[in-house]
Design a protein around this motif. Sequence first.
Motif, PDB file in Angstrom:
ATOM      1  N   HIS A 169       0.806  -1.246   0.046  1.00 50.67           N
ATOM      2  CA  HIS A 169      -0.130  -0.056  -0.032  1.00 50.67           C
ATOM      3  C   HIS A 169       0.859   1.391   0.022  1.00 50.67           C
ATOM      4  CE1 HIS A 169       0.846  -1.023   4.409  1.00 50.67           C
ATOM      5  NE2 HIS A 169       0.763   0.263   4.370  1.00 50.67           N
ATOM      6  N   HIS A 170       2.229   1.063   0.278  1.00 50.19           N
ATOM      7  CA  HIS A 170       3.346   2.191   0.187  1.00 50.19           C
ATOM      8  C   HIS A 170       3.670   2.549  -1.179  1.00 50.19           C
ATOM      9  CE1 HIS A 170       4.176   2.753   4.537  1.00 50.19           C
ATOM     10  NE2 HIS A 170       3.136   2.041   4.623  1.00 50.19           N
ATOM     11  N   ILE A 171       3.251   1.510  -2.223  1.00 52.04           N
ATOM     12  CA  ILE A 171       4.087   1.882  -3.617  1.00 52.04           C
ATOM     13  C   ILE A 171       3.636   3.090  -4.025  1.00 52.04           C
ATOM     14  CG2 ILE A 171       3.764   0.759  -5.888  1.00 52.04           C
ATOM     15  CD1 ILE A 171       3.499  -1.955  -4.492  1.00 52.04           C
ATOM     16  N   TRP A 197       6.456   6.913  -6.253  1.00 57.47           N
ATOM     17  CA  TRP A 197       6.558   7.602  -7.663  1.00 57.47           C
ATOM     18  C   TRP A 197       6.690   9.032  -7.356  1.00 57.47           C
ATOM     19  CZ3 TRP A 197       8.117   3.411  -9.136  1.00 57.47           C
ATOM     20  CH2 TRP A 197       7.449   2.354  -9.306  1.00 57.47           C
ATOM     21  N   PRO A 198       6.000   9.922  -6.894  1.00 58.69           N
ATOM     22  CA  PRO A 198       6.081  11.301  -6.759  1.00 58.69           C
ATOM     23  C   PRO A 198       7.638  11.781  -6.200  1.00 58.69           C
ATOM     24  CG  PRO A 198       4.336  10.676  -5.637  1.00 58.69           C
ATOM     25  CD  PRO A 198       4.831   9.602  -6.030  1.00 58.69           C
ATOM     26  N   LEU A 199       8.208  10.823  -5.310  1.00 62.42           N
ATOM     27  CA  LEU A 199       9.495  11.143  -4.619  1.00 62.42           C
ATOM     28  C   LEU A 199      10.664  10.661  -5.694  1.00 62.42           C
ATOM     29  CD1 LEU A 199       9.077   9.457  -1.104  1.00 62.42           C
ATOM     30  CD2 LEU A 199       9.103  11.793  -1.850  1.00 62.42           C
ATOM     31  N   LEU A 200      10.353   9.796  -6.819  1.00 62.94           N
ATOM     32  CA  LEU A 200      11.485   9.811  -7.879  1.00 62.94           C
ATOM     33  C   LEU A 200      12.052  11.051  -8.289  1.00 62.94           C
ATOM     34  CD1 LEU A 200      10.431   6.754  -9.743  1.00 62.94           C
ATOM     35  CD2 LEU A 200      12.374   6.866  -8.357  1.00 62.94           C
ATOM     36  N   PHE A 213       6.583  -4.398  -9.870  1.00 59.50           N
ATOM     37  CA  PHE A 213       7.263  -2.918  -9.339  1.00 59.50           C
ATOM     38  C   PHE A 213       8.455  -2.535  -9.719  1.00 59.50           C
ATOM     39  CE2 PHE A 213       9.803  -0.960  -5.945  1.00 59.50           C
ATOM     40  CZ  PHE A 213       9.287   0.129  -5.718  1.00 59.50           C
ATOM     41  N   PHE A 214       9.544  -3.589  -9.845  1.00 57.79           N
ATOM     42  CA  PHE A 214      10.752  -3.256 -10.177  1.00 57.79           C
ATOM     43  C   PHE A 214      10.988  -2.731 -11.657  1.00 57.79           C
ATOM     44  CE2 PHE A 214      15.290  -4.437 -11.539  1.00 57.79           C
ATOM     45  CZ  PHE A 214      15.971  -3.474 -10.719  1.00 57.79           C
ATOM     46  N   THR A 215      10.201  -3.633 -12.551  1.00 58.64           N
ATOM     47  CA  THR A 215      10.162  -3.067 -13.810  1.00 58.64           C
ATOM     48  C   THR A 215       9.497  -1.462 -14.020  1.00 58.64           C
ATOM     49  OG1 THR A 215       9.799  -5.507 -14.654  1.00 58.64           O
ATOM     50  CG2 THR A 215       9.014  -3.694 -16.157  1.00 58.64           C
ATOM     51  N   GLU A 216       8.472  -1.322 -13.429  1.00 52.86           N
ATOM     52  CA  GLU A 216       8.102  -0.049 -13.352  1.00 52.86           C
ATOM     53  C   GLU A 216       8.887   1.096 -12.921  1.00 52.86           C
ATOM     54  OE1 GLU A 216       4.149   2.763 -12.424  1.00 52.86           O
ATOM     55  OE2 GLU A 216       4.186   0.620 -11.745  1.00 52.86           O
ATOM     56  N   LEU A 217       9.752   0.418 -11.848  1.00 54.70           N
ATOM     57  CA  LEU A 217      10.684   1.368 -11.249  1.00 54.70           C
ATOM     58  C   LEU A 217      11.793   1.916 -12.184  1.00 54.70           C
ATOM     59  CD1 LEU A 217      12.098   3.014  -8.782  1.00 54.70           C
ATOM     60  CD2 LEU A 217      13.298   0.892  -8.215  1.00 54.70           C
TER      61      LEU A 217
END
Length: 242
Positions: A70-72, A76-79, A105-109
Amino acid sequence: MDSYLYDTHFHLDLFNSINDVVKEIEENKIYTIAVSNLPVLYSKLKQNISSKYIRPALGFHPELLFQYKHHIPQMWPLLHEAKYIGEVGLDFKTGKDFKELQVSFFTELIERCNQIGGKILTIHSRQSADEITSIIGASFNGKVIMHWYSGNKMTLKQAIKNGYFFSINYSMVKSNSGKELIKMIPLDKLLLETDAPFTKYDKQPFTPKDIKYIVEELSILLGIDNVRMSSILWSNFKRLIA
Protein backbone atom coordinates in the motif's frame (compact mmCIF):
# COMPACT_ATOMS: atom_id res chain seq x y z
CA MET A 1 43.65 8.47 3.38
CA ASP A 2 40.40 9.29 5.20
CA SER A 3 39.41 11.78 2.50
CA TYR A 4 39.25 8.90 0.04
CA LEU A 5 36.71 6.87 2.00
CA TYR A 6 33.10 6.41 0.97
CA ASP A 7 30.20 3.99 1.38
CA THR A 8 27.68 3.35 -1.40
CA HIS A 9 25.30 1.20 0.68
CA PHE A 10 24.73 2.03 4.33
CA HIS A 11 21.58 1.63 6.49
CA LEU A 12 21.95 4.70 8.68
CA ASP A 13 18.39 4.59 9.99
CA LEU A 14 18.87 1.08 11.40
CA PHE A 15 21.45 2.20 13.95
CA ASN A 16 20.33 2.87 17.52
CA SER A 17 22.52 5.94 17.92
CA ILE A 18 22.15 7.75 14.61
CA ASN A 19 23.73 10.98 15.85
CA ASP A 20 26.90 9.14 16.89
CA VAL A 21 27.16 7.48 13.49
CA VAL A 22 26.62 10.79 11.68
CA LYS A 23 29.38 12.33 13.81
CA GLU A 24 31.70 9.46 12.87
CA ILE A 25 30.91 9.93 9.18
CA GLU A 26 31.64 13.65 9.37
CA GLU A 27 34.82 13.31 11.44
CA ASN A 28 36.22 10.74 9.03
CA LYS A 29 34.90 12.56 5.91
CA ILE A 30 33.20 9.46 4.55
CA TYR A 31 30.87 10.19 1.64
CA THR A 32 27.87 7.97 2.35
CA ILE A 33 24.81 6.88 0.40
CA ALA A 34 22.27 6.18 3.14
CA VAL A 35 19.81 3.70 1.67
CA SER A 36 16.24 3.30 2.92
CA ASN A 37 13.86 0.35 2.91
CA LEU A 38 10.56 2.23 2.41
CA PRO A 39 9.61 5.59 0.86
CA VAL A 40 8.37 6.92 4.19
CA LEU A 41 11.74 6.11 5.78
CA TYR A 42 13.52 8.00 3.00
CA SER A 43 11.38 11.06 3.68
CA LYS A 44 12.12 10.82 7.40
CA LEU A 45 15.84 10.42 6.76
CA LYS A 46 15.91 13.38 4.41
CA GLN A 47 14.06 15.55 6.90
CA ASN A 48 16.19 14.65 9.92
CA ILE A 49 19.71 14.34 8.50
CA SER A 50 21.73 17.32 7.34
CA SER A 51 25.34 16.53 6.42
CA LYS A 52 27.39 17.29 3.33
CA TYR A 53 28.75 13.75 3.50
CA ILE A 54 25.40 11.90 3.58
CA ARG A 55 23.08 11.39 0.63
CA PRO A 56 19.69 9.79 1.46
CA ALA A 57 18.54 7.22 -1.09
CA LEU A 58 14.90 6.51 -1.92
CA GLY A 59 14.28 2.80 -1.43
CA PHE A 60 11.73 0.03 -1.25
CA HIS A 61 13.33 -3.23 -0.15
CA PRO A 62 11.97 -6.18 -2.17
CA GLU A 63 11.48 -8.29 0.98
CA LEU A 64 9.03 -5.67 2.29
CA LEU A 65 7.08 -5.21 -0.91
CA PHE A 66 4.14 -7.50 -0.18
CA GLN A 67 3.66 -6.42 3.43
CA TYR A 68 3.85 -2.72 2.54
CA LYS A 69 2.42 -2.77 -0.99
CA HIS A 70 0.00 0.00 0.00
CA HIS A 71 3.10 2.25 0.17
CA ILE A 72 3.95 1.73 -3.50
CA PRO A 73 2.10 4.87 -4.71
CA GLN A 74 4.29 6.96 -2.37
CA MET A 75 7.34 5.93 -4.36
CA TRP A 76 6.55 7.58 -7.66
CA PRO A 77 6.26 11.30 -6.74
CA LEU A 78 9.53 11.06 -4.80
CA LEU A 79 11.45 9.75 -7.81
CA HIS A 80 11.70 13.23 -9.31
CA GLU A 81 13.57 14.67 -6.30
CA ALA A 82 15.83 11.70 -5.44
CA LYS A 83 19.11 11.26 -7.31
CA TYR A 84 19.99 8.12 -5.34
CA ILE A 85 17.62 5.13 -5.45
CA GLY A 86 18.06 2.20 -3.11
CA GLU A 87 17.74 -0.26 -1.66
CA VAL A 88 15.62 -1.66 -4.49
CA GLY A 89 15.65 -4.84 -6.55
CA LEU A 90 14.41 -8.40 -6.39
CA ASP A 91 14.74 -11.15 -3.78
CA PHE A 92 13.62 -14.59 -4.92
CA LYS A 93 14.85 -16.27 -1.74
CA THR A 94 12.77 -14.64 0.99
CA GLY A 95 10.23 -13.16 -1.43
CA LYS A 96 9.58 -16.23 -3.55
CA ASP A 97 5.84 -16.17 -2.74
CA PHE A 98 5.34 -12.77 -4.37
CA LYS A 99 7.71 -12.81 -7.31
CA GLU A 100 5.17 -11.33 -9.72
CA LEU A 101 4.60 -8.30 -7.50
CA GLN A 102 8.35 -7.77 -7.20
CA VAL A 103 8.94 -8.00 -10.94
CA SER A 104 6.01 -5.71 -11.70
CA PHE A 105 7.18 -3.04 -9.25
CA PHE A 106 10.84 -3.25 -10.23
CA THR A 107 10.05 -3.12 -13.94
CA GLU A 108 7.95 0.01 -13.44
CA LEU A 109 10.67 1.55 -11.28
CA ILE A 110 13.31 1.00 -13.94
CA GLU A 111 11.03 2.37 -16.66
CA ARG A 112 10.33 5.52 -14.65
CA CYS A 113 13.98 6.03 -13.69
CA ASN A 114 15.03 5.46 -17.28
CA GLN A 115 12.56 8.08 -18.47
CA ILE A 116 13.67 10.68 -15.91
CA GLY A 117 17.37 9.88 -16.31
CA GLY A 118 20.42 10.54 -14.17
CA LYS A 119 19.55 8.27 -11.26
CA ILE A 120 22.09 6.20 -9.34
CA LEU A 121 20.62 2.85 -8.25
CA THR A 122 21.94 0.43 -5.64
CA ILE A 123 20.41 -2.96 -6.42
CA HIS A 124 19.55 -5.99 -4.28
CA SER A 125 19.67 -9.15 -6.41
CA ARG A 126 19.57 -12.21 -4.16
CA GLN A 127 18.79 -15.29 -6.30
CA SER A 128 17.50 -12.91 -8.98
CA ALA A 129 20.56 -11.42 -10.67
CA ASP A 130 19.59 -12.80 -14.07
CA GLU A 131 16.15 -11.20 -13.89
CA ILE A 132 17.63 -7.93 -12.61
CA THR A 133 20.10 -7.76 -15.48
CA SER A 134 17.39 -8.54 -18.01
CA ILE A 135 14.98 -5.90 -16.71
CA ILE A 136 17.58 -3.11 -16.48
CA GLY A 137 19.26 -4.01 -19.76
CA ALA A 138 22.33 -2.49 -21.36
CA SER A 139 21.09 1.01 -22.17
CA PHE A 140 19.75 2.27 -18.84
CA ASN A 141 19.67 6.07 -18.64
CA GLY A 142 21.49 6.26 -15.32
CA LYS A 143 24.03 4.29 -13.27
CA VAL A 144 23.62 0.89 -11.67
CA ILE A 145 25.40 -0.55 -8.63
CA MET A 146 24.99 -4.27 -8.03
CA HIS A 147 25.09 -4.38 -4.23
CA TRP A 148 26.65 -7.52 -2.65
CA TYR A 149 26.48 -9.48 -5.91
CA SER A 150 26.15 -13.23 -5.35
CA GLY A 151 24.81 -14.47 -8.67
CA ASN A 152 26.48 -16.80 -11.15
CA LYS A 153 29.49 -15.95 -13.28
CA MET A 154 27.60 -15.88 -16.56
CA THR A 155 25.20 -13.22 -15.29
CA LEU A 156 28.13 -11.34 -13.79
CA LYS A 157 29.75 -11.19 -17.23
CA GLN A 158 26.53 -9.82 -18.71
CA ALA A 159 26.20 -7.21 -15.96
CA ILE A 160 29.80 -6.16 -16.60
CA LYS A 161 29.07 -5.93 -20.32
CA ASN A 162 26.06 -3.74 -19.49
CA GLY A 163 28.37 -1.33 -17.67
CA TYR A 164 27.17 -1.83 -14.11
CA PHE A 165 29.25 -1.09 -11.01
CA PHE A 166 29.68 -3.59 -8.15
CA SER A 167 29.88 -2.57 -4.49
CA ILE A 168 32.10 -4.77 -2.33
CA ASN A 169 31.68 -5.31 1.42
CA TYR A 170 33.74 -7.07 4.08
CA SER A 171 31.74 -10.30 3.95
CA MET A 172 32.49 -10.60 0.23
CA VAL A 173 36.26 -10.21 0.60
CA LYS A 174 36.24 -12.83 3.34
CA SER A 175 34.33 -15.56 1.50
CA ASN A 176 35.75 -17.86 -1.17
CA SER A 177 32.77 -17.35 -3.49
CA GLY A 178 32.98 -13.59 -3.04
CA LYS A 179 36.68 -13.56 -3.83
CA GLU A 180 36.13 -15.50 -7.06
CA LEU A 181 33.53 -13.02 -8.24
CA ILE A 182 35.55 -9.96 -7.24
CA LYS A 183 38.51 -11.17 -9.30
CA MET A 184 36.28 -11.19 -12.39
CA ILE A 185 35.16 -7.58 -12.01
CA PRO A 186 37.11 -4.89 -13.92
CA LEU A 187 39.03 -2.60 -11.58
CA ASP A 188 37.17 0.46 -12.85
CA LYS A 189 33.82 -1.05 -11.82
CA LEU A 190 34.66 -1.75 -8.17
CA LEU A 191 33.06 0.31 -5.40
CA LEU A 192 32.96 0.14 -1.61
CA GLU A 193 30.00 -0.58 0.65
CA THR A 194 29.52 -1.62 4.26
CA ASP A 195 25.86 -2.72 4.17
CA ALA A 196 26.08 -1.91 7.88
CA PRO A 197 24.70 -2.88 10.29
CA PHE A 198 24.27 -6.25 8.51
CA THR A 199 28.01 -6.89 8.30
CA LYS A 200 30.55 -7.21 11.09
CA TYR A 201 34.22 -6.50 11.70
CA ASP A 202 35.94 -8.18 14.66
CA LYS A 203 32.53 -9.49 15.81
CA GLN A 204 31.09 -5.96 16.00
CA PRO A 205 28.66 -4.31 13.57
CA PHE A 206 30.50 -2.47 10.82
CA THR A 207 30.59 1.32 11.05
CA PRO A 208 31.81 3.80 8.41
CA LYS A 209 35.33 4.14 9.84
CA ASP A 210 35.86 0.39 9.32
CA ILE A 211 35.54 0.64 5.54
CA LYS A 212 39.32 1.05 5.29
CA TYR A 213 39.59 -2.65 6.14
CA ILE A 214 37.69 -3.52 2.96
CA VAL A 215 40.25 -1.51 0.99
CA GLU A 216 43.05 -3.43 2.69
CA GLU A 217 41.50 -6.81 1.88
CA LEU A 218 40.89 -5.81 -1.74
CA SER A 219 44.50 -4.71 -2.00
CA ILE A 220 45.68 -8.10 -0.78
CA LEU A 221 43.22 -10.08 -2.90
CA LEU A 222 44.01 -8.25 -6.14
CA GLY A 223 47.72 -7.82 -5.50
CA ILE A 224 47.58 -4.03 -5.72
CA ASP A 225 49.39 -1.59 -3.46
CA ASN A 226 47.04 -0.15 -0.82
CA VAL A 227 47.59 3.45 -1.92
CA ARG A 228 46.92 2.62 -5.57
CA MET A 229 43.89 0.52 -4.60
CA SER A 230 42.48 3.46 -2.67
CA SER A 231 43.10 5.76 -5.62
CA ILE A 232 41.32 3.42 -8.04
CA LEU A 233 38.30 3.06 -5.75
CA TRP A 234 38.09 6.82 -5.21
CA SER A 235 38.31 7.47 -8.94
CA ASN A 236 35.47 4.99 -9.52
CA PHE A 237 33.31 6.76 -6.95
CA LYS A 238 33.93 10.15 -8.55
CA ARG A 239 32.81 8.75 -11.92
CA LEU A 240 29.74 7.25 -10.29
CA ILE A 241 28.48 10.51 -8.79
CA ALA A 242 29.60 12.79 -11.65
